[in-house]
Design an enzyme around this catalytic site. Structure first.
Site, PDB file in Angstrom:
ATOM      1  N   SER A  55      -7.688   4.056   2.921  1.00 11.93           N
ATOM      2  CA  SER A  55      -9.249   3.927   3.025  1.00 11.93           C
ATOM      3  C   SER A  55      -9.608   4.632   1.720  1.00 11.93           C
ATOM      4  CB  SER A  55      -9.839   4.897   4.061  1.00 11.93           C
ATOM      5  OG  SER A  55     -11.051   5.233   4.073  1.00 11.93           O
ATOM      6  N   ARG A  56     -10.300   3.945   0.823  1.00 17.53           N
ATOM      7  CA  ARG A  56     -10.877   4.363  -0.620  1.00 17.53           C
ATOM      8  C   ARG A  56     -12.152   5.263  -0.255  1.00 17.53           C
ATOM      9  NH1 ARG A  56     -10.086  -1.519  -1.625  1.00 17.53           N
ATOM     10  NH2 ARG A  56      -8.007  -1.717  -2.265  1.00 17.53           N
ATOM     11  N   VAL A  57     -12.590   5.630   1.015  1.00 20.66           N
ATOM     12  CA  VAL A  57     -13.427   6.653   0.964  1.00 20.66           C
ATOM     13  C   VAL A  57     -12.884   7.776   1.292  1.00 20.66           C
ATOM     14  CG1 VAL A  57     -15.349   7.450   2.569  1.00 20.66           C
ATOM     15  CG2 VAL A  57     -15.307   4.943   1.758  1.00 20.66           C
TER      16      VAL A  57
END
Length: 507
Positions: A367-369
């Site tokens: 998850s790039r968040v």
């Protein structure tokens, strides 16, 4: 006599002016060719992309949409019965972009991509009509993704958190539980102030009927709309389905509300677009897909966003699903969608067949968040969880070839076994974030180290029941959203008291 003459002249002038105005508004063409849901039309030089066209046949009027704008003709997809249309039929351009009904009345309903009811519950009174194609909100209107979307799935909420406004891809081979993840996430939004839209693209109608039944039983249809373009639906309706679902979501976005939208799945959407494109004689490129298939999904997924407070503060969270062939993440459509989204949840066949369900691969999922989409309590307990899960997979593969392992490696292997046992979760049983925090706290602080691996599920189920009886701790986690000294003391005592009641499970 002169008065009569003047009166007639005035009336003629009025009729002529009215006649001219009507002609200038109407653009009329003729059908050159029709086949397989596609029509080529001449005479519509001013037609716009995605403009609604009306095909006037001898018996009925059929709706179409302009898709290919060429120099001497327009290629249109037909949204009704194309067999009624024949060469030479009249086509009228409406000067209206294709739009679908939106509003509160769509909630709890099953509709087709044109917003027409399919559940037999009668007509839907729409609040408004929204165009299916819309330019995505600009950078200035957006804000960072910080609020979590609690999926209720332990492996995801801990290792691959999803935030409101994020686009997180669910990817894997067929029959590995991709739809199950999405449906569990919808069920878990009960009481989370989140509207949900499930877009079924090319799915079996019987499968979708079962899903609607499950959602109804769980009370989730009270905040969910299902857009159904079934397996027997024409390629034209399959093509517009995700855009129609996104338009329905944007109604709530504009009201400052949060929406979760599932596209199940975009592989079939790409295939339907390829079919349409080849029929329209668009040149195929890589793997017979037209060159603009990337733009097909990028302009859809870019509409998912988190708006800042000046623009209402609403959000659209998108969970597109992509089906891979033999786990090939490097194929054309998977790589396209991976590059558009903010991370992916990869489901692995080996894990699935070993009984680790949901079969989330911690190494290839991301998850790039990241932890921005987690509450502080989850951040604290899940900080090292993803690394431990990935390390366990590597160590387990290495340990097969030798039994002479040092104490530290053995400890990591034992902890990893217990972690993967906790990750196992039954379908349609999402778990509250407070209970997830409690079980992870118990694991990382060594409370489960002396519980046999085969007894972990029993220990875990008992912990949840015990926590429900003493729910002050769970309520404190949900309210404060962090583990301060007071909550930690209470949580530790809760787990220790529970362990004392189940000493028969301990080694």
């Amino acid at each position: 006599m002169s008065t009569t003459k003047d009166f007639i002249v005035a009336q003629l002038k009025e009729e002529i002016s009215g006649f001219k105005a009507e002609i200038s508004e109407k653009s009329v063409g003729k059908v050159l060719k029709v086949s397989d849901g596609i029509a080529l039309v001449s005479g519509l030089a001013e037609a716009m992309m995605s403009e609604i066209l009306i095909f006037k046949t001898e018996t009925v009027e059929v709706t179409g949409v302009a898709l290919n704008l060429e120099e001497n003709q327009v290629g249109a997809i037909i949204l009704g019965d194309y067999t009624a249309i024949k060469e030479g039929d009249e086509v009228i351009a409406t000067k209206r972009i294709l739009e679908v009904p939106v509003g509160e009345n769509m909630i709890g309903r099953v509709v087709n991509p044109l917003g027409e009811p399919m559940d037999g519950k009668g007509k839907i009174e729409a609040a408004k009509f929204y165009p299916i194609e819309k330019i995505a909100p600009g950078v200035i209107t957006r804000t960072g993704v910080k609020e979590p979307v609690q999926t209720g799935i332990k492996a995801i909420d801990a290792m691959i958190p999803i935030g409101r406004g994020q686009r997180e891809l669910i990817i894997g081979d067929r029959q590995l539980g991709k739809t199950a993840l999405a449906i569990d996430t919808i069920i878990n939004q009960k009481g989370q102030n989140m509207k949900c839209i499930y877009v079924a693209i090319g799915q079996k109608e019987s499968k979708v009927a079962n899903l609607v039944t499950k959602l109804t039983e769980a009370g989730a249809m009270n905040y969910t709309t299902v857009v159904l373009a079934g397996a027997s639906t024409s390629a034209s309706l399959l093509y517009i389905a995700p855009y129609a679902g996104c338009a329905m979501a944007e109604y709530f976005l504009d009201k400052g509300e949060d929406v979760l939208i599932i596209y199940d799945d975009l592989s079939k959407h790409a295939v339907s677009y390829r079919e349409i494109s080849l029929l329209l004689r668009r040149p195929p490129g890589r793997e017979a897909y037209p060159g603009d298939v990337f733009y097909l999904h990028s302009r859809l997924l870019e509409r998912a966003c988190k708006l800042n407070k000046d623009f209402g503060g609403g959000s659209i969270t998108a969970l597109p699903i992509i089906e891979t062939q033999a786990g090939d993440l490097s194929a054309y459509i998977p790589t396209n969608v991976i590059s558009i989204t903010d991370g992916q949840i990869f489901l692995e066949p080996d894990l699935f067949y070993k009984g680790n369900r949901p079969a989330v691969n911690a190494g290839l999922s991301v998850s790039r968040v990241g932890s921005s989409a987690q509450i502080k309590a989850m951040k604290k307990v899940a900080g090292k969880m993803r690394l431990e899960a990935a390390q366990y997979r590597e160590l387990a593969a290495f340990a097969q070839f030798g039994s002479d392992l040092d104490a530290d490696t053995r400890k990591k292997l034992e902890r990893g076994k217990r972690l993967y046992e906790i990750f196992k979760q039954d379908q349609y049983q999402p778990l509250s974030v407070a209970k997830q925090v409690a079980v992870y706290y118990a694991l990382i602080n060594g409370f489960m180290d002396n519980v046999p691996v085969e007894k972990i599920k029993e220990f875990e189920a008992g912990l949840y029941k015990y926590a429900d009886l003493n729910d002050a701790v769970l309520k404190a986690i949900e309210t404060k959203k962090e583990i301060d000294a007071e909550v930690e003391t209470s949580l530790k005592k809760l787990i220790e008291d529970y362990k004392a009641t189940v000493d028969y499970l301990i080694k």
